[in-house]
Every structure is written in structure tokens, then in C-alpha cells.
Design an enzyme around this catalytic site. Structure first.
Site, PDB file in Angstrom:
ATOM      1  N   LYS A 136       0.849  -1.185   0.000  1.00 31.19           N
ATOM      2  CA  LYS A 136       0.000   0.000   0.000  1.00 31.19           C
ATOM      3  C   LYS A 136       0.888   1.238   0.000  1.00 31.19           C
ATOM      4  CE  LYS A 136      -3.692   2.134   2.816  1.00 31.19           C
ATOM      5  NZ  LYS A 136      -4.521   1.959   4.028  1.00 31.19           N
ATOM      6  N   SER A 211      -9.003   2.294   2.889  1.00 32.55           N
ATOM      7  CA  SER A 211      -8.073   3.034   2.064  1.00 32.55           C
ATOM      8  C   SER A 211      -7.077   2.158   1.311  1.00 32.55           C
ATOM      9  CB  SER A 211      -7.316   4.056   2.928  1.00 32.55           C
ATOM     10  OG  SER A 211      -6.600   3.413   3.966  1.00 32.55           O
ATOM     11  N   SER A 235      -9.718  -0.181   6.936  1.00 31.37           N
ATOM     12  CA  SER A 235      -9.008   0.068   5.677  1.00 31.37           C
ATOM     13  C   SER A 235      -8.357  -1.155   5.050  1.00 31.37           C
ATOM     14  CB  SER A 235      -7.952   1.159   5.872  1.00 31.37           C
ATOM     15  OG  SER A 235      -8.571   2.412   6.036  1.00 31.37           O
TER      16      SER A 235
END
Length: 555
Positions: A136, A211, A235
Site C-alpha cells: 500500500k 483506504s 481500511s
């Protein structure tokens, strides 16, 4: 007549995006076939487009443990494995836009070095020798940008690589890309002005979640065997849910996330880093390997808790008969019909497999989020305002408006933290009280609950995230397991009058349309208590078995 030049932030974003796309095109095995406007289900495109060789398909359809076995035996070289995933990554990116940073050249050089080391010494570098791992965008890698979806941070390279990244690299991992996130990270929609919007491959009209949305979408398309996401309010689990994969959100202070130099100062509700994969195998490889690296010796935040096999065996049902508690909703939003069907199907599967199942009363989502919301935005959005002001970059529409955020004083923050602690005590007591309902006289082994009030919604419609944030507020371990997909026939909207529990509930109900949500993944959460990572992994294995899946099942 002179044309008006776009603002500087738009120019910089366009340049960065063009640079990324040009680099990806260099590595494409060939042009991806054009899709028709109604070709929204693209998950199988990498398998049927003809751009990957049979060997590349075999590699990219292998679980992490299978990859590691073939790498350590030299059946596959690290370079061949990496190039297979790079080829698949470039196809995935064309389909759903999951990538942010690209460092393929560097990764290939790394893979070649690993191959040479194995050839020369007969030994692997470490337990992750040659395994490609995606990251990420929040994870800091030496020499690579971390934009966090802000235009102002383009070109900025962190001074310190996260120790987690360094230690996994030393263990043999091959990092090759970073993945897209929402601007500010606090959104269930993966979109920013730098890299654009990411979709789920199950239906490109629907969001990939946030996210860790880029990770979820890339992994679902087979572009990565294992990725690292982060989670402070769902997330990891929201993108795992919306992309039909497995994700593990550990309790804080068990798995490392950022180095101290890169930490963000969150205190009472802390962010965590955890694995995302198409298989339980991937989550388990990460957890066993990471804890085997003794993170408490090099990470300031990690408790001295090595891998506990007894806990894992308990999750497999080897210690006592298992009992699962099902929580139907959170008293604020009734989940979409396909989620309710997924709950029924999992419950029936567990009963058929011989496990006890009980129902528990819905928890109070209002009190949980009323306590958590001020803490999530305790600074009043000060950091966001500062970054946006550099280039007058606007805030994306999918973010909580800055004016809705209230700055807390130290006294107010301490008061809010006490409320969170009271809730943690309340809910551990509720968990322990389930012992009166189980056949063993022990508290339930896990709570099964929806992964959200909605399956992946249309772009711009993700709003409610309490289901996903419950475990963060309580500091409990929680994982996502895929169950089924939206079927417009099976998941039709009920004709009976709808009585909403809240305004959120009404909007969620109004948005749902089975044809619009067609093919969207349906996942559920498996929630354990604090530091129960091994047990939850064992429970995932037990659930997969009940659903008719083998140990190497990949979604």
C-alpha cells in the site's frame, strides 16, 4: 483567444500519472483487448486475454506457500516468478487502475541477485526468498515516493524506510510496486487527483474500497500473491470485502507498521498493518514469517508475542468444539440483501460441518462511532489543510468535509479516550457472557458479522463504515472471508415496507439495486479478541473447510 492554463496542482498530477502509465506500458506483454461498455466483470480477463503464458498462469495462480516451495527448490527462479507477476500487474492496471508507484527494474535486479545467491550457496536468503509482495502506498520504501494521494507530496521521498519493509526485504521478499489510496486515507472510496480512481474487478462500476483499495483490486486480479495494507477504521477489511479477498487486521502492537520516524501519533485508536491475499495461505505465510522475525527486537511498538501454535490449533477446533456467534446488524444500518444471504449461507455451512452457532443481539453502532469519530478527527483536519494549501489542491468529494471535523483540546481528548476504554470493557464483558449460551460453557470462539452495511457500492456512494471500525475501536483481531457474489435474482430488493433504523440506513436502502450491484463480492468478518491472530487464522481455515474449500483455495 488564449486558453486558460490549468492550475499547477492539475499539471503536476497529470505529469505524475503520465509517467506512471508510460512505465507500465514498457512492461506490458501486449495490448489488452478492448472492453465493451457493459463488460464490467473483468476479474477473469488476465486468465482469458491470451497475454500470459501457461507457465505465467501457473505461477500467478499459486498461493504464497506454493510459490515459496517452488522458489526454494529452484523449480522456478525468482526472476521468472517476478516477471510473471509484473506481466499480470500490467494487465490488472489497465482494468482497474490499482497502481501508484512502479519499481519493476529495481525488483528484477533484486530477483536476479536472489537467484545467483541460491545457485552459488545452495541456500535461500530467508523465509520469503523470491516472493513478490506489493505494498500500500503508505509504506515507506527507500528511494521511492510516498504521496498518500496528495499532489503536494509528488517527488517527496521519505528520509527513512519503514523497518517492516527492511526486515521483509532481508527475509527475501521482492517489492515491485505500491498501490493506490484515497486522498487523506480517510475514505471508503479509492480515489485521488494524482492517480485517479480504482475499481473492483468484479464490477468496474463499483468502488474498490479504501483506504487499501489499490491493494485489494490488484490482489483480486492476481497481480500480487501477497500485499500489505493498513487499517484504522476498516481500511484492510473494506477493500478485502469489496474485492472478494482475504484480509487480516491484527490487534495494535502485535505486527509492526511504521518506524518511529514515520509514525503518525495516533494513540487511543491505533492504525495497524496487516496482510491481504486471495487465500488464507497468504495471511498465514505473512503472520508466521513476520512473527518468526521477532519484531519485538527491532520494532518499538511490537509486543513480545511469538507465533503460538496452540492458539492456531484452537481455531482449527482441535482443543474444544467451536461455537460461532452471528451478529445480524449494528442497530444503525441493515446490510444489503446479498450480505444477509451470505450470513445465512455461512451459518448453514458451519452447522452442516458440526459446529455450534448462536445468535447474539445487535451491538450499538451509534455508541461506538459516537465515541470514535471525534478521535479520528481530533486535530480538526489540520494536517490535511496544511498539505492541500501548498498547491491549493481541493479536497475530493468522498472525504468527510474539513468543516465537520472538530479540534479537541488535550482535556477533551483524554475524556474521549476514557469513553473508548469504557466501551472496551463493556464489550469484553458482553463477549465473556456468551459462555452461558454455548454447549462447552466457554465464551464463543468468534463473532461473525457483516463486512459492512453494503457490498461494493457505485463510485461515490461509500458512506458508512461502523461495521469495519468496530474491531479497531475495541483493539480486537478481525479478518475478512469471501462467501459469495451478488445475484440479481437471489438478492432482489424486498417488496415489504422498509423501516429505517437511521438516516444512514435509509440512504443505504435507497442506493441498493441488485442489477447495479451485480457480481459484487460478498464477504463477512470473523472477529476474535485482542491478540488472537493465530486463532482467527485457524478459524478461517475451519470456515473455508465448512464452505468446501481446500487448504490452497484462492478466491
Amino acid at each position: 483567444m488564449s486558453s486558460v492554463e490549468p492550475p499547477l496542482w492539475e499539471q503536476r498530477a497529470a505529469q505524475k500519472r503520465a509517467s506512471r502509465d508510460a512505465e507500465i506500458r514498457k512492461w506490458q506483454p501486449g495490448p489488452v483487448p478492448d472492453l465493451k461498455p457493459d463488460d464490467t466483470y473483468v476479474k477473469d480477463v488476465p486468465l482469458r486475454c491470451g497475454l500470459l503464458t501457461k507457465e505465467q498462469l501457473r505461477i500467478t495462480e499459486s498461493t504464497p506457500s506454493q510459490l515459496l516451495s517452488n522458489l526454494s527448490s529452484s523449480h522456478w527462479s525468482a526472476e521468472a516468478v517476478l516477471r510473471a507477476f509484473i506481466a499480470r500487474v500490467t494487465i490488472a492496471h489497465y482494468l482497474t487502475n490499482p497502481l501508484s508507484e512502479i519499481f519493476f527494474e529495481r525488483a528484477v535486479a533484486r530477483a536476479r541477485n536472489l537467484d545467483e545467491f541460491l545457485k552459488t550457496t545452495g541456500r535461500t536468503v530467508g523465509p520469503l526468498h523470491g516472493l513478490p509482495i506489493s505494498l500500500k502506498d503508505v509504506m515507506n520504501v527507500a528511494g521511492q515516493e510516498t504521496t498518500l494521494g496528495f499532489v503536494a507530496t509528488i517527488g517527496q521521498i521519505p528520509d527513512y524506510e519503514d523497518r517492516l519493509v527492511t526486515k521483509l526485504h532481508e527475509a527475501g521478499a521482492v517489492f515491485y510496486c505500491k498501490t493506490n489510496v484515497p486522498q487523506t486515507l480517510m475514505s471508503g472510496e479509492c480515489v485521488n487527483f494524482v492517480f485517479g480512481r480504482t475499481s473492483t474487478p468484479y464490477n468496474t462500476g463499483l468502488t474498490a474500497g479504501g483506504s487499501s483499495g489499490g491493494e485489494g483490486s490488484l490482489i483480486a486480479l492476481g497481480g500480487s500473491p501477497l500485499g500489505i495494507g493498513s487499517d484504522i477504521a476498516g481500511s484492510i477489511r473494506t477493500p478485502a470485502n469489496f474485492n472478494g479477498i482475504y484480509g487480516l487486521c491484527p490487534s495494535p502492537n502485535r505486527f509492526p507498521e511504521h518506524s518511529a520516524e514515520n509514525s503518525d501519533g495516533n494513540m487511543i485508536i491505533q492504525g495497524v498493518a496487516g496482510p491481504m491475499s486471495r487465500s488464507v495461505d497468504g495471511l498465514e505465510v505473512y503472520t508466521r514469517t513476520l512473527l518468526g522475525l521477532r519484531p519485538w527486537e527491532w520494532d518499538f511498538s511490537s509486543a513480545r508475542i511469538p507465533w503460538r501454535e496452540a492458539e492456531y490449533q484452537e481455531g482449527l477446533g482441535k482443543t474444544h468444539p467451536l461455537c460461532y456467534a452471528f451478529m445480524p446488524h449494528d442497530s444503525v444500518v441493515l446490510p444489503n440483501p446479498p450480505i444477509l444471504r451470505g450470513m445465512r449461507e455461512m451459518k448453514e455451512a458451519l452447522i452442516r460441518a458440526g459446529h455450534q452457532v448462536i445468535d447474539i443481539d445487535p451491538w450499538d453502532g451509534r455508541e461506538l462511532m459516537k465515541a470514535a469519530f471525534p478521535i479520528f478527527f481530533a486535530t480538526g483536519g489540520e494536517e490535511v489543510r496544511k498539505i492541500l494549501s501548498v498547491l491549493d489542491e481541493p479536497l475530493i468529494a468522498e472525504i468527510t468535509p474539513l468543516e465537520a471535523m472538530t479540534t479537541l483540546s488535550v482535556a477533551q481528548y483524554k475524556s474521549a479516550a476514557v469513553k473508548i476504554k469504557l466501551l472496551r470493557q463493556k464489550y469484553i464483558d458482553i463477549w465473556q457472557a456468551t459462555a452461558s449460551k454455548t454447549a462447552t460453557g466457554l465464551p464463543v470462539d468468534a463473532i461473525i458479522l457483516p463486512s459492512g452495511g453494503t457490498v461494493a457500492p457505485p463510485h461515490g456512494k461509500m458512506e458508512y463504515f461502523t461495521y469495519e471500525a468496530i474491531s479497531n475501536v475495541l483493539e480486537w483481531t478481525c479478518a475478512t472471508v469471501p462467501v459469495t457474489q451478488v445475484d440479481p435474482v437471489l438478492d432482489a430488493k424486498p417488496q415489504s415496507p422498509f423501516e429505517p433504523m437511521s438516516d444512514y440506513d435509509q440512504r443505504n436502502w435507497d442506493t441498493y439495486a441488485p442489477e447495479t450491484y451485480k457480481d459484487g463480492p460478498v464477504c463477512l468478518q470473523v472477529m476474535g479478541r485482542r491478540f488472537e491472530e493465530e486463532k482467527v487464522l485457524g478459524l478461517l481455515r475451519t470456515i473455508d473447510k465448512a464452505l468446501g474449500r481446500d487448504e490452497f483455495y484462492m478466491s
